[in-house]
Design a protein around this motif. Structure first.
Motif, short mmCIF file in Angstrom:
data_model
loop_
_atom_site.label_atom_id
_atom_site.label_comp_id
_atom_site.label_asym_id
_atom_site.label_seq_id
_atom_site.Cartn_x
_atom_site.Cartn_y
_atom_site.Cartn_z
N ILE A 3 0.08 2.10 6.04
CA ILE A 3 -1.23 2.21 5.41
C ILE A 3 -2.17 1.20 6.06
CG2 ILE A 3 -2.54 1.95 3.27
CD1 ILE A 3 0.09 2.68 1.79
N VAL A 4 -3.35 1.67 6.45
CA VAL A 4 -4.41 0.78 6.95
C VAL A 4 -5.50 0.74 5.89
CG1 VAL A 4 -6.20 0.44 8.69
CG2 VAL A 4 -3.93 1.25 9.38
N ALA A 5 -5.80 -0.47 5.43
CA ALA A 5 -6.88 -0.70 4.47
C ALA A 5 -7.98 -1.44 5.23
CB ALA A 5 -6.39 -1.52 3.29
N ALA A 6 -9.16 -0.84 5.32
CA ALA A 6 -10.20 -1.38 6.19
C ALA A 6 -11.51 -1.65 5.45
CB ALA A 6 -10.48 -0.40 7.33
N ALA A 7 -12.18 -2.70 5.89
CA ALA A 7 -13.50 -3.05 5.39
C ALA A 7 -14.28 -3.65 6.55
CB ALA A 7 -13.40 -4.06 4.26
N ALA A 24 -4.09 -3.47 -1.50
CA ALA A 24 -3.14 -3.66 -0.41
C ALA A 24 -1.91 -4.44 -0.88
CB ALA A 24 -3.82 -4.40 0.75
N ASP A 25 -2.12 -5.45 -1.69
CA ASP A 25 -1.01 -6.25 -2.21
C ASP A 25 -0.06 -5.37 -3.03
OD1 ASP A 25 0.58 -8.47 -3.05
OD2 ASP A 25 -0.66 -8.68 -4.85
N TYR A 26 -0.60 -4.57 -3.92
CA TYR A 26 0.26 -3.74 -4.76
C TYR A 26 0.95 -2.63 -3.96
CZ TYR A 26 -0.62 -6.24 -8.99
OH TYR A 26 -0.64 -7.23 -9.95
N LEU A 27 0.28 -2.10 -2.97
CA LEU A 27 0.94 -1.10 -2.12
C LEU A 27 2.09 -1.73 -1.36
CD1 LEU A 27 -2.19 0.84 -0.84
CD2 LEU A 27 -0.36 1.75 -2.31
N GLN A 28 1.89 -2.95 -0.89
CA GLN A 28 2.97 -3.65 -0.19
C GLN A 28 4.13 -3.91 -1.15
OE1 GLN A 28 2.63 -6.89 2.98
NE2 GLN A 28 2.78 -8.06 1.09
N ARG A 29 3.83 -4.30 -2.38
CA ARG A 29 4.89 -4.54 -3.37
C ARG A 29 5.70 -3.28 -3.65
NH1 ARG A 29 2.57 -8.48 -8.10
NH2 ARG A 29 1.42 -9.89 -6.73
N LEU A 30 5.07 -2.13 -3.48
CA LEU A 30 5.77 -0.86 -3.66
C LEU A 30 6.60 -0.47 -2.45
CD1 LEU A 30 2.97 1.18 -5.48
CD2 LEU A 30 5.17 0.44 -6.45
N GLY A 31 6.54 -1.29 -1.40
CA GLY A 31 7.38 -1.07 -0.24
C GLY A 31 6.69 -0.45 0.97
N HIS A 32 5.38 -0.30 0.91
CA HIS A 32 4.65 0.28 2.04
C HIS A 32 4.34 -0.78 3.10
CE1 HIS A 32 4.25 4.03 -0.10
NE2 HIS A 32 3.79 3.37 -1.15
N ASP A 33 4.16 -0.32 4.33
CA ASP A 33 3.80 -1.17 5.46
C ASP A 33 2.27 -1.18 5.55
OD1 ASP A 33 3.85 -2.61 7.82
OD2 ASP A 33 4.31 -0.87 9.07
N ASN A 67 -0.19 6.59 8.20
CA ASN A 67 -0.08 7.74 7.31
C ASN A 67 -1.27 7.85 6.37
OD1 ASN A 67 3.00 6.52 7.51
ND2 ASN A 67 2.81 8.70 7.94
N VAL A 68 -1.87 6.71 6.04
CA VAL A 68 -2.96 6.67 5.06
C VAL A 68 -4.02 5.68 5.54
CG1 VAL A 68 -3.58 6.10 2.68
CG2 VAL A 68 -1.38 7.17 3.15
N LEU A 69 -5.28 6.03 5.33
CA LEU A 69 -6.41 5.12 5.57
C LEU A 69 -7.14 4.92 4.25
CD1 LEU A 69 -7.94 6.72 8.79
CD2 LEU A 69 -6.41 4.74 8.67
N ILE A 70 -7.39 3.67 3.90
CA ILE A 70 -8.23 3.34 2.76
C ILE A 70 -9.41 2.58 3.35
CG2 ILE A 70 -8.42 2.08 0.59
CD1 ILE A 70 -5.33 2.30 0.39
N VAL A 71 -10.59 3.17 3.27
CA VAL A 71 -11.75 2.59 3.97
C VAL A 71 -12.84 2.25 2.98
CG1 VAL A 71 -13.45 2.98 5.78
CG2 VAL A 71 -11.16 3.97 6.00
N GLN A 72 -13.28 0.99 3.02
CA GLN A 72 -14.33 0.51 2.12
C GLN A 72 -15.73 0.76 2.68
OE1 GLN A 72 -12.59 0.03 -0.74
NE2 GLN A 72 -13.65 -1.87 -1.12
#
Length: 77
Positions: A3-7, A24-33, A67-72
């Motif tokens: 997962i890429v989270a961008a701002a 991003a922190d919670y996604l990482q806690r769920l085991g995502h890269d 696999n996923v983009l989260i863009v601010q």
């Protein structure tokens, strides 16, 4: 998942920066890269690093096929 989270900026600690780091922190806690990307790093990227998150400012360092983009901000889309 990669997962890429961008701002545009993680230099400050405003609402959008805090939101992105929290997600991003919670996604990482769920085991995502998770990768945080912003051309401007600073206060929020430092806080992200304390949580064990990667923050980069050079787009060429991002994974080739996330696999996923989260863009601010549209400018980093």
């Amino acid at each position: 998942m990669r997962i890429v989270a961008a701002a545009y900026s993680l230099a400050g600690a405003g609402g959008s920066e805090t939101y992105l780091v929290t997600v991003a922190d919670y996604l990482q806690r769920l085991g995502h890269d998770v990768w945080l990307y912003a051309p401007e790093l600073g206060r929020s990227s430092d806080a992200a690093g304390a949580l064990g998150l990667r923050s980069i400012s050079v787009a060429q360092e991002l994974p080739d096929e996330p696999n996923v983009l989260i863009v601010q901000d549209g400018i980093v889309a």
